[in-house]
Design a protein around this motif. Structure first.
Motif, PDB file in Angstrom:
ATOM      1  N   PRO A 211      73.075  12.329  23.970  1.00 38.77           N
ATOM      2  CA  PRO A 211      72.407  11.864  23.839  1.00 38.77           C
ATOM      3  C   PRO A 211      71.757  12.879  23.191  1.00 38.77           C
ATOM      4  N   GLU A 212      71.618  14.071  24.222  1.00 37.38           N
ATOM      5  CA  GLU A 212      70.973  15.577  23.513  1.00 37.38           C
ATOM      6  C   GLU A 212      71.312  16.413  22.586  1.00 37.38           C
ATOM      7  N   ASN A 213      71.903  16.152  21.463  1.00 35.45           N
ATOM      8  CA  ASN A 213      72.147  16.461  20.193  1.00 35.45           C
ATOM      9  C   ASN A 213      71.096  16.332  19.111  1.00 35.45           C
ATOM     10  N   PHE A 214      70.158  17.063  18.447  1.00 37.31           N
ATOM     11  CA  PHE A 214      68.785  16.833  18.382  1.00 37.31           C
ATOM     12  C   PHE A 214      69.663  16.476  17.008  1.00 37.31           C
ATOM     13  N   THR A 215      70.605  17.015  16.145  1.00 38.65           N
ATOM     14  CA  THR A 215      71.118  16.717  14.502  1.00 38.65           C
ATOM     15  C   THR A 215      71.265  15.148  14.834  1.00 38.65           C
ATOM     16  N   ILE A 243      63.574  17.021  21.981  1.00 38.38           N
ATOM     17  CA  ILE A 243      64.607  18.170  22.100  1.00 38.38           C
ATOM     18  C   ILE A 243      64.356  19.386  21.878  1.00 38.38           C
ATOM     19  N   GLU A 244      63.979  19.478  20.127  1.00 38.14           N
ATOM     20  CA  GLU A 244      63.839  20.440  19.580  1.00 38.14           C
ATOM     21  C   GLU A 244      62.554  20.734  19.442  1.00 38.14           C
ATOM     22  N   PRO A 245      61.548  20.997  20.125  1.00 35.38           N
ATOM     23  CA  PRO A 245      59.406  21.061  19.871  1.00 35.38           C
ATOM     24  C   PRO A 245      59.404  21.731  18.591  1.00 35.38           C
ATOM     25  N   GLU A 246      60.650  23.060  18.643  1.00 39.58           N
ATOM     26  CA  GLU A 246      59.955  23.542  17.012  1.00 39.58           C
ATOM     27  C   GLU A 246      60.743  23.184  15.614  1.00 39.58           C
ATOM     28  N   ALA A 247      60.611  22.372  15.841  1.00 40.76           N
ATOM     29  CA  ALA A 247      61.780  22.228  14.309  1.00 40.76           C
ATOM     30  C   ALA A 247      60.929  20.958  13.606  1.00 40.76           C
ATOM     31  N   ALA A 248      60.516  22.469  11.936  1.00 41.16           N
ATOM     32  CA  ALA A 248      59.402  20.971  11.532  1.00 41.16           C
ATOM     33  C   ALA A 248      60.231  20.100  10.987  1.00 41.16           C
ATOM     34  N   ALA A 249      61.852  19.949  10.243  1.00 39.33           N
ATOM     35  CA  ALA A 249      62.148  19.167   9.698  1.00 39.33           C
ATOM     36  C   ALA A 249      61.440  17.912  10.190  1.00 39.33           C
ATOM     37  N   ALA A 250      61.440  17.111  11.994  1.00 39.01           N
ATOM     38  CA  ALA A 250      61.257  16.523  12.920  1.00 39.01           C
ATOM     39  C   ALA A 250      60.290  15.943  13.009  1.00 39.01           C
ATOM     40  N   TRP A 251      59.089  17.044  13.181  1.00 35.89           N
ATOM     41  CA  TRP A 251      57.693  16.552  13.239  1.00 35.89           C
ATOM     42  C   TRP A 251      57.634  16.073  11.911  1.00 35.89           C
TER      43      TRP A 251
END
Length: 440
Positions: A211-215, A243-251
């Motif tokens: 559950p903690e896998n960002f990808t 999980i990855e607050p700095e991931a631009a693609a997720a935002w």
């Protein structure tokens, strides 16, 4: 230099995986040999190693000794301090070499691609650095970007292999590792068979195991987006940014999903604007995020802000069809008429050629949008019959009602006279009818 002397000789080496000779990229010929000599080699030669000394660039076709090429290539990919992969033109050899490298090393790899070339799904979740080339100014900017990225990557030495990340997560899971591996394999096979619902189910099983896998959350969200499950996409991307607050693609993906959900449900007050602004703050070169922000502002309506965002997306993408066509529509809405310059017509012809090549593939690439973009281009280039023909093809390739509905919404702000105006009105009616039928 040969691989037979062992890995020590590779400690300063940067192996460049890229096409050779002149290849087609987005409908335009690119001389990759010139590109290596004028951009990659001088940029990489300027990179300082953390322990001192300089990085030494190398390309496999520059070897002039006898030997088995495949064996030497594997040594370069296994032992080189750094590997730079240029996936422009989606060359299968480069993707193969990139896969070998990602399996061999946890870090020390960077992916570059020329702006405007679509990114395949398999690497859409991995950081890809966009660049332009061909003019003195563009070459200089590309050299600066490459030197900066490689220097920073060497200094930080962070995990950048999605293969290593997935395997590490599996090892940490121990008891669930085989089940996770099977779920990911099933998802990959389903994607290749274009069975997205089955792929979504497989990703959900994988997420329950890890559950903690960002990808996993990011990729599941993209799949849910493609199936029109906007609540599911929002939920997946919210987990990804947690999980990855700095991931631009997720935002970016969260902003897109929120905007679609907001348009379809009164229960979602957020338009996605704040999330998309966060995405472009984290990655100012993300043309998709700029284009999506333009869409949000267009629907406010804030046409001036939308035009700024679309034009930024056009610049970052090198003339991609979606922001280009929307910039033209917004300009028409502001001025009250569609007034194309000679430069606009040249850009439209380039989009026409690129999208026609994609629509003619078997199966068509990026359907139904490649067909819808072709339709719009032909409308603006005074071919109303061609507009209706490709519009109907796009409807046939639509899997969900929101797809023709979105195209109809985008055309609503354009006002045209004569045969083009009649075709536009007829086309919007067809799109609305198809959207209703596909939403049942």
């Amino acid at each position: 230099m040969t691989g037979s002397s062992g890995p020590a000789l590779y400690e300063q080496l940067c192996f460049v995986a890229m096409p050779f000779g002149v290849k087609d990229v987005g409908g335009q010929p690119v001389d990759f040999d010139r590109l290596y000599d004028a951009v990659f080699e001088p940029a990489l030669s300027g990179v300082s190693l953390p322990e001192g000394g300089r990085l030494v660039p190398h390309r496999a076709d520059r070897d002039f000794y006898a030997g088995v090429i495949d064996e030497d290539m594997y040594r370069y990919l296994e032992y080189s301090r750094f590997v730079l992969a240029d996936i422009s033109g989606q060359n299968p050899n480069v993707f193969y070499e990139l896969g070998v490298r990602h399996r061999s090393r946890e870090s020390g790899t960077a992916i570059f691609q020329q702006i405007g070339d679509p990114i395949p799904f398999d690497v859409s979740h991995v950081r890809v650095f966009p660049y332009t080339q061909g003019s003195d100014a563009a070459d200089a900017e590309a050299r600066s970007l490459i030197e900066r990225v490689v220097t920073e990557s060497l200094r930080r030495n962070r995990l950048d292999s999605p293969v290593a990340a997935a395997l590490r997560a599996q090892r940490e899971g121990q008891g669930a590792d085989r089940l996770l591996d099977r779920a990911l394999m099933e998802a990959e096979n389903a994607i290749r068979a274009e069975d997205r619902p089955r792929a979504v189910q497989a990703y959900r099983r994988a997420i329950r195991l890890d559950p903690e896998n960002f990808t996993l959350h990011l990729e599941a969200g993209i799949l849910l987006r493609d199936t029109g499950d906007w609540p599911g996409a929002v939920e997946a991307q919210r987990e990804a940014v947690r999980i990855e607050p700095e991931a631009a693609a997720a935002w970016r993906e969260l902003g897109v999903a929120l905007n679609k959900l907001h348009a379809r449900s009164d229960d979602e007050p957020r338009t996605g604007e704040a999330e998309l602004r966060r995405a472009v703050e984290l990655d100012p070169h993300d043309s998709d995020a700029w284009a999506s922000l333009g869409g949000v502002l267009k629907r406010k309506p804030d046409y001036e802000g939308a035009l700024d965002s679309y034009e930024r997306a056009v610049a970052e993408s090198g003339g991609a069809s979606y922001p280009l066509l929307n910039a033209m529509k917004v300009r028409a809405a502001i001025s009250g008429k569609l007034d194309l310059s000679d430069a606009d017509r040249i850009r439209l012809r380039r989009v026409q050629r690129r999208r026609a090549r994609q629509a003619e593939q078997d199966p068509p690439y990026d359907a139904p949008w490649s067909f819808f973009d072709l339709a719009e281009v032909l409308l603006y280039l005074d071919d109303p019959n061609g507009f209706l023909r490709y519009l109907d093809e796009g409807v046939l390739h639509s899997a969900h009602g929101w797809q023709p509905g979105t195209f109809a919404d985008s055309l609503q702000i354009v006002s045209l006279d004569g045969p083009k105006g009649e075709a536009l009105a007829q086309g919007v009616l067809r799109l609305r009818s198809a959207a209703a039928a596909l939403s049942v």
